[in-house]
Design a protein around this motif. Structure first.
Motif, PDB file in Angstrom:
ATOM      1  N   TYR A 199      -8.104   4.592  -3.834  1.00 47.49           N
ATOM      2  CA  TYR A 199      -8.742   3.946  -2.854  1.00 47.49           C
ATOM      3  C   TYR A 199      -8.564   2.360  -2.838  1.00 47.49           C
ATOM      4  O   TYR A 199      -8.857   1.529  -2.229  1.00 47.49           O
ATOM      5  CB  TYR A 199     -10.061   4.164  -2.770  1.00 47.49           C
ATOM      6  CG  TYR A 199     -10.914   3.939  -1.489  1.00 47.49           C
ATOM      7  CD1 TYR A 199     -10.921   4.890  -0.367  1.00 47.49           C
ATOM      8  CD2 TYR A 199     -11.849   3.022  -1.515  1.00 47.49           C
ATOM      9  CE1 TYR A 199     -11.392   4.570   0.683  1.00 47.49           C
ATOM     10  CE2 TYR A 199     -12.641   2.671  -0.329  1.00 47.49           C
ATOM     11  CZ  TYR A 199     -12.178   3.535   0.897  1.00 47.49           C
ATOM     12  OH  TYR A 199     -12.692   3.115   1.856  1.00 47.49           O
ATOM     13  N   SER A 200      -7.780   1.726  -4.014  1.00 46.60           N
ATOM     14  CA  SER A 200      -7.378   0.494  -4.290  1.00 46.60           C
ATOM     15  C   SER A 200      -6.106   0.089  -3.779  1.00 46.60           C
ATOM     16  O   SER A 200      -5.434  -0.821  -4.053  1.00 46.60           O
ATOM     17  CB  SER A 200      -7.502   0.240  -5.757  1.00 46.60           C
ATOM     18  OG  SER A 200      -8.620   0.619  -6.243  1.00 46.60           O
ATOM     19  N   VAL A 201      -5.508   0.832  -2.881  1.00 44.81           N
ATOM     20  CA  VAL A 201      -4.211   0.667  -2.191  1.00 44.81           C
ATOM     21  C   VAL A 201      -4.395  -0.004  -0.760  1.00 44.81           C
ATOM     22  O   VAL A 201      -5.409   0.589  -0.036  1.00 44.81           O
ATOM     23  CB  VAL A 201      -3.396   2.057  -2.258  1.00 44.81           C
ATOM     24  CG1 VAL A 201      -2.143   1.636  -1.184  1.00 44.81           C
ATOM     25  CG2 VAL A 201      -3.034   2.504  -3.471  1.00 44.81           C
ATOM     26  N   LEU A 206      -0.713  -1.113  -4.449  1.00 46.17           N
ATOM     27  CA  LEU A 206      -1.827  -1.229  -5.430  1.00 46.17           C
ATOM     28  C   LEU A 206      -2.240  -2.520  -5.760  1.00 46.17           C
ATOM     29  O   LEU A 206      -1.609  -3.296  -6.366  1.00 46.17           O
ATOM     30  CB  LEU A 206      -1.494  -0.393  -6.638  1.00 46.17           C
ATOM     31  CG  LEU A 206      -2.404  -0.163  -7.665  1.00 46.17           C
ATOM     32  CD1 LEU A 206      -3.710   0.425  -7.215  1.00 46.17           C
ATOM     33  CD2 LEU A 206      -2.062   0.494  -9.047  1.00 46.17           C
ATOM     34  N   GLN A 207      -3.297  -3.146  -5.227  1.00 44.08           N
ATOM     35  CA  GLN A 207      -3.964  -4.376  -5.514  1.00 44.08           C
ATOM     36  C   GLN A 207      -5.127  -4.432  -6.199  1.00 44.08           C
ATOM     37  O   GLN A 207      -5.532  -5.471  -6.910  1.00 44.08           O
ATOM     38  CB  GLN A 207      -3.856  -5.022  -4.306  1.00 44.08           C
ATOM     39  CG  GLN A 207      -2.483  -5.364  -3.436  1.00 44.08           C
ATOM     40  CD  GLN A 207      -2.429  -6.330  -2.514  1.00 44.08           C
ATOM     41  OE1 GLN A 207      -2.989  -6.006  -1.449  1.00 44.08           O
ATOM     42  NE2 GLN A 207      -1.786  -7.470  -2.938  1.00 44.08           N
ATOM     43  N   GLY A 208      -6.159  -3.668  -5.818  1.00 40.10           N
ATOM     44  CA  GLY A 208      -7.388  -3.555  -6.448  1.00 40.10           C
ATOM     45  C   GLY A 208      -7.550  -2.930  -7.889  1.00 40.10           C
ATOM     46  O   GLY A 208      -7.109  -1.648  -7.996  1.00 40.10           O
ATOM     47  N   ILE A 209      -8.258  -3.509  -8.632  1.00 39.10           N
ATOM     48  CA  ILE A 209      -8.613  -2.787 -10.121  1.00 39.10           C
ATOM     49  C   ILE A 209      -9.963  -2.223  -9.566  1.00 39.10           C
ATOM     50  O   ILE A 209     -11.124  -3.004  -9.392  1.00 39.10           O
ATOM     51  CB  ILE A 209      -8.693  -3.614 -11.040  1.00 39.10           C
ATOM     52  CG1 ILE A 209      -7.427  -4.146 -11.766  1.00 39.10           C
ATOM     53  CG2 ILE A 209      -9.585  -2.936 -12.304  1.00 39.10           C
ATOM     54  CD1 ILE A 209      -7.394  -5.127 -12.745  1.00 39.10           C
ATOM     55  N   ALA A 378     -14.525   4.260  -4.459  1.00 38.26           N
ATOM     56  CA  ALA A 378     -14.657   2.843  -5.123  1.00 38.26           C
ATOM     57  C   ALA A 378     -15.677   1.872  -4.215  1.00 38.26           C
ATOM     58  O   ALA A 378     -15.372   1.794  -3.013  1.00 38.26           O
ATOM     59  CB  ALA A 378     -13.040   2.238  -5.395  1.00 38.26           C
ATOM     60  N   SER A 379     -16.262   1.249  -5.035  1.00 39.35           N
ATOM     61  CA  SER A 379     -17.372   0.404  -4.402  1.00 39.35           C
ATOM     62  C   SER A 379     -17.113  -1.062  -4.560  1.00 39.35           C
ATOM     63  O   SER A 379     -17.396  -1.817  -3.621  1.00 39.35           O
ATOM     64  CB  SER A 379     -18.855   0.684  -5.065  1.00 39.35           C
ATOM     65  OG  SER A 379     -18.724   0.115  -6.451  1.00 39.35           O
ATOM     66  N   MET A 380     -16.166  -1.519  -5.399  1.00 43.41           N
ATOM     67  CA  MET A 380     -15.676  -2.733  -5.616  1.00 43.41           C
ATOM     68  C   MET A 380     -14.370  -2.936  -6.210  1.00 43.41           C
ATOM     69  O   MET A 380     -13.762  -1.898  -6.775  1.00 43.41           O
ATOM     70  CB  MET A 380     -16.748  -3.492  -6.569  1.00 43.41           C
ATOM     71  CG  MET A 380     -17.993  -3.738  -6.171  1.00 43.41           C
ATOM     72  SD  MET A 380     -18.904  -4.739  -7.504  1.00 43.41           S
ATOM     73  CE  MET A 380     -20.482  -4.883  -6.815  1.00 43.41           C
ATOM     74  N   PHE A 381     -13.821  -4.184  -5.997  1.00 41.73           N
ATOM     75  CA  PHE A 381     -12.408  -3.994  -6.495  1.00 41.73           C
ATOM     76  C   PHE A 381     -12.267  -5.479  -7.238  1.00 41.73           C
ATOM     77  O   PHE A 381     -12.728  -6.563  -6.703  1.00 41.73           O
ATOM     78  CB  PHE A 381     -11.200  -4.158  -5.335  1.00 41.73           C
ATOM     79  CG  PHE A 381     -11.599  -2.967  -4.710  1.00 41.73           C
ATOM     80  CD1 PHE A 381     -10.841  -1.595  -4.922  1.00 41.73           C
ATOM     81  CD2 PHE A 381     -12.441  -2.893  -3.519  1.00 41.73           C
ATOM     82  CE1 PHE A 381     -11.098  -0.522  -4.212  1.00 41.73           C
ATOM     83  CE2 PHE A 381     -12.368  -1.761  -2.525  1.00 41.73           C
ATOM     84  CZ  PHE A 381     -11.875  -0.565  -3.035  1.00 41.73           C
ATOM     85  N   ALA A 382     -11.512  -5.611  -8.300  1.00 43.27           N
ATOM     86  CA  ALA A 382     -11.108  -6.846  -8.829  1.00 43.27           C
ATOM     87  C   ALA A 382      -9.644  -6.975  -8.737  1.00 43.27           C
ATOM     88  O   ALA A 382      -8.759  -6.287  -8.849  1.00 43.27           O
ATOM     89  CB  ALA A 382     -11.226  -7.021 -10.327  1.00 43.27           C
ATOM     90  N   PHE A 383      -9.439  -8.211  -8.061  1.00 48.36           N
ATOM     91  CA  PHE A 383      -8.117  -8.566  -7.622  1.00 48.36           C
ATOM     92  C   PHE A 383      -7.629  -9.795  -8.407  1.00 48.36           C
ATOM     93  O   PHE A 383      -8.345 -10.614  -8.935  1.00 48.36           O
ATOM     94  CB  PHE A 383      -8.079  -9.034  -6.090  1.00 48.36           C
ATOM     95  CG  PHE A 383      -8.065  -8.240  -5.116  1.00 48.36           C
ATOM     96  CD1 PHE A 383      -7.076  -7.197  -4.572  1.00 48.36           C
ATOM     97  CD2 PHE A 383      -9.617  -7.820  -4.426  1.00 48.36           C
ATOM     98  CE1 PHE A 383      -7.672  -6.452  -3.725  1.00 48.36           C
ATOM     99  CE2 PHE A 383      -9.833  -6.652  -3.719  1.00 48.36           C
ATOM    100  CZ  PHE A 383      -8.824  -6.153  -3.433  1.00 48.36           C
ATOM    101  N   ILE A 384      -6.304  -9.734  -8.790  1.00 44.22           N
ATOM    102  CA  ILE A 384      -5.550 -10.831  -9.614  1.00 44.22           C
ATOM    103  C   ILE A 384      -4.634 -11.449  -8.530  1.00 44.22           C
ATOM    104  O   ILE A 384      -3.988 -10.870  -7.796  1.00 44.22           O
ATOM    105  CB  ILE A 384      -4.649  -9.950 -10.471  1.00 44.22           C
ATOM    106  CG1 ILE A 384      -5.610  -9.383 -11.670  1.00 44.22           C
ATOM    107  CG2 ILE A 384      -3.773 -11.244 -11.345  1.00 44.22           C
ATOM    108  CD1 ILE A 384      -5.063  -8.556 -12.579  1.00 44.22           C
ATOM    109  N   LYS A 385      -4.814 -12.588  -8.834  1.00 47.33           N
ATOM    110  CA  LYS A 385      -4.104 -13.789  -7.910  1.00 47.33           C
ATOM    111  C   LYS A 385      -2.366 -13.530  -8.001  1.00 47.33           C
ATOM    112  O   LYS A 385      -2.033 -13.281  -8.980  1.00 47.33           O
ATOM    113  CB  LYS A 385      -4.329 -15.059  -8.338  1.00 47.33           C
ATOM    114  CG  LYS A 385      -3.605 -16.237  -7.416  1.00 47.33           C
ATOM    115  CD  LYS A 385      -4.301 -17.603  -7.804  1.00 47.33           C
ATOM    116  CE  LYS A 385      -3.434 -18.573  -7.048  1.00 47.33           C
ATOM    117  NZ  LYS A 385      -4.136 -19.993  -7.496  1.00 47.33           N
TER     118      LYS A 385
END
Length: 547
Positions: A199-201, A206-209, A378-385
């Motif tokens: 669900y983070s795709v 693939l971008q979200g943790i 998934a309810s939240m995602f951590a993204f990296i710049k």
């Protein structure tokens, strides 16, 4: 408040174990929505490797939709990560939400100092009000100037038009570090359910943790101590809510029955779907188009017109609910499941009588059918710049791996509670937060990743058992969703219509628009992108045997 939570706000729970399967065989244009084939998703996401903690067994068994319950704290915690993740020692910048009081910052917060020492470098949080976080996110993404890590709740993401395009432009592709067996380098991230990773795709990348999600987006909560004082029972239907509104509300005593978010509980109680629903003729209808949604609007107009909603909420739909709930000025509201322990920790120390309790799922009318909406994996995602370079990106993934440590580890204990003897004490096997802990320890590092759920807040009398019982009942009431198991990204036109459409609905509640305008508002939604979205979702559903 989240429109489709989470609940961020529901931190406890267990995500469904079903694996996301095929969407459209080919990735669609991001602006029109996307559905990605499962075999492609499999090549992008980590291979799951469970992280086992020796001797840790729940007192209350978990299941597909029920989090395992722990009635006591483990005597010892294992160290999950033996090396410091921030090998460069360089400061990390991060933006996260908070539904509560902002703690002291770097240099004035011993909790930060101790965690950062364990990490090997400082994390500088830009903490924003969770109630208005979506506005801050939209502004940030439009600027293109993002910090190194950004927490994005799912319920805000779906309201941002062209989010996928922005994410692909601004945030790093994580597959080179996490796809398949590569994730073994980060064993706590590999511990997540596959569905959460899939669900983070976004747009085939693939971008979200992910924050592995609770299947239940929210519940109704009450101040049980106030209900008891007034000789009142918990509501068992929407009809009961109307009666409670009259019995509780007393402006002279600065007490009102209801806070924000009750419209979502009434939409659910009347039987409207969380998103789409299959009709008898084999087509799809969106929640806005159902008679149950219209009935929920009529109900909410009654609550507001009767003066039973707290004036702060009447004046501002994004006003903070927790403060007025804690003060006793408001008695009933909707929130994510995680708010239960958060509020107990925040308010019970100063008011030992404070008793927040959860209400069993209820129908609109007594004897009616009860459903519970089902969350995404998934309810939240951590993204990296994007563009930080291989070494820095890997370092930030290592940070997320460290913060992903599950219940039963030293890292989890430090992130959620701080240091024993300083931020909390242990009495009879239960944690008791100190004054310093209440001041300094706030949800911050936890938003840099997710972790498998555990129902473990045993320091609050009866909470673990009551939450387990509620989830066990709610699990039997989960609605049938035609898109369960599919990774479908919301078309941008549809995402961009959520806020203006629901803002107009909020104006109807408050008497700023007549209720007769709802059919016009609905038609505008259909004409401006809703009908186009329906065609997209019907195509996805047909190609996957759902229609």
């Amino acid at each position: 408040m989240p429109s489709t939570p989470t609940t961020r706000r529901g931190f406890l729970g267990l995500v469904g174990a079903s694996i996301l399967v095929a969407g459209c065989a080919e990735k669609q244009s991001a602006s029109k929505g996307t559905a990605v084939a499962a075999d492609k998703l499999k090549s992008l996401v980590p291979t799951r490797v469970p992280f086992e903690i020796p001797g840790l067994k729940p007192d209350l068994p978990g299941s597909e939709f029920v989090a395992p319950g722990f009635l006591s704290r483990p005597a010892t915690m294992v160290q999950a990560v033996t090396t410091k993740p921030l090998t460069s020692g360089k400061e990390v910048t991060a933006m996260t939400p908070l539904w509560g009081t902002v703690p002291p910052g770097l240099g004035d917060n011993s909790y930060y100092d101790i965690v950062n020492e364990r990490l090997g470098g400082p994390v500088r949080f830009n903490i924003s009000d969770g109630n208005t976080y979506g506005q801050k996110l939209s502004t940030l993404l439009a600027s293109g100037d993002v910090p190194e890590m950004v927490c994005v709740p799912q319920w805000e993401l779906i309201k941002i038009a062209h989010f996928t395009e922005a994410a692909n432009k601004l945030f790093a592709d994580l597959s080179p570090y996490l796809a398949g067996d590569k994730a073994k380098e980060f064993p706590l991230l590999a511990n997540y359910d596959t569905a959460a990773w899939q669900y983070s795709v976004f747009g085939g990348v693939l971008q979200g943790i992910p924050w592995q999600n609770d299947p239940f987006p929210f519940a109704t909560f009450v101040r049980q101590d106030i209900l008891k004082e007034l000789g009142l029972e918990q509501p068992k239907s929407g009809d009961d809510l109307l009666a409670l509104g009259k019995a509780i509300t007393d402006p002279k005593k600065k007490r009102w029955a209801f806070g924000g978010g009750m419209e979502q509980e009434m939409q659910r109680a009347f039987g409207a779907p969380r998103e789409w629903r299959k009709k008898a003729d084999g087509t799809l209808e969106y929640k806005y188009e159902t008679p149950e949604w219209a009935a929920a609007i009529e109900f909410m107009v009654k609550l507001f017109a009767a003066g039973h909603v707290h004036p702060d909420i009447v004046a501002n739909k994004d006003a903070d609910n927790k403060g007025i709930f804690g003060s006793g000025q408001m008695v009933i509201y909707r929130d994510g499941l995680g708010s239960w322990h958060e509020n107990l920790g925040r308010f019970q120390a100063d008011n030992p009588k404070f008793d927040q309790q959860i209400v069993a799922p209820y129908p609109a009318q007594a004897g009616g059918r009860t459903i519970v909406w089902r969350n995404e994996p998934a309810s939240m995602f951590a993204f990296i710049k994007k563009g930080l370079g291989d070494a820095r990106t890997r370092e930030l993934i290592s940070l997320a791996n460290w913060t992903s440590a599950p219940f039963g580890t030293q890292e989890y204990e430090l992130v959620f509670n701080g240091v024993e003897g300083k931020h909390y004490t242990v009495e009879n096997g239960k944690i008791k937060q100190t004054a310093l802990g209440r001041k300094e320890v706030a949800p911050t590092y936890m938003f840099l990743s997710g972790r498998p759920s555990a129902n473990e807040k045993s320091q609050y009398e009866g909470l673990v058992q009551a939450l387990h019982d509620w989830e066990t009942q709610a699990a039997t009431l989960l609605e049938a969703d035609p898109f369960v198991g599919l990774r479908v990204e919301t078309p941008s036109k549809m995402a961009g219509l959520v806020t203006p459409t629901e803002d107009k609905m909020q104006e109807i509640f408050r008497g700023k628009r007549p209720i007769s305008e709802w059919p016009k508002i609905l038609k505008e939604w259909q004409d401006q992108g809703g009908n186009e979205a329906r065609e997209f979702y019907m195509k996805v559903a047909r190609e996957n045997g759902r229609l």
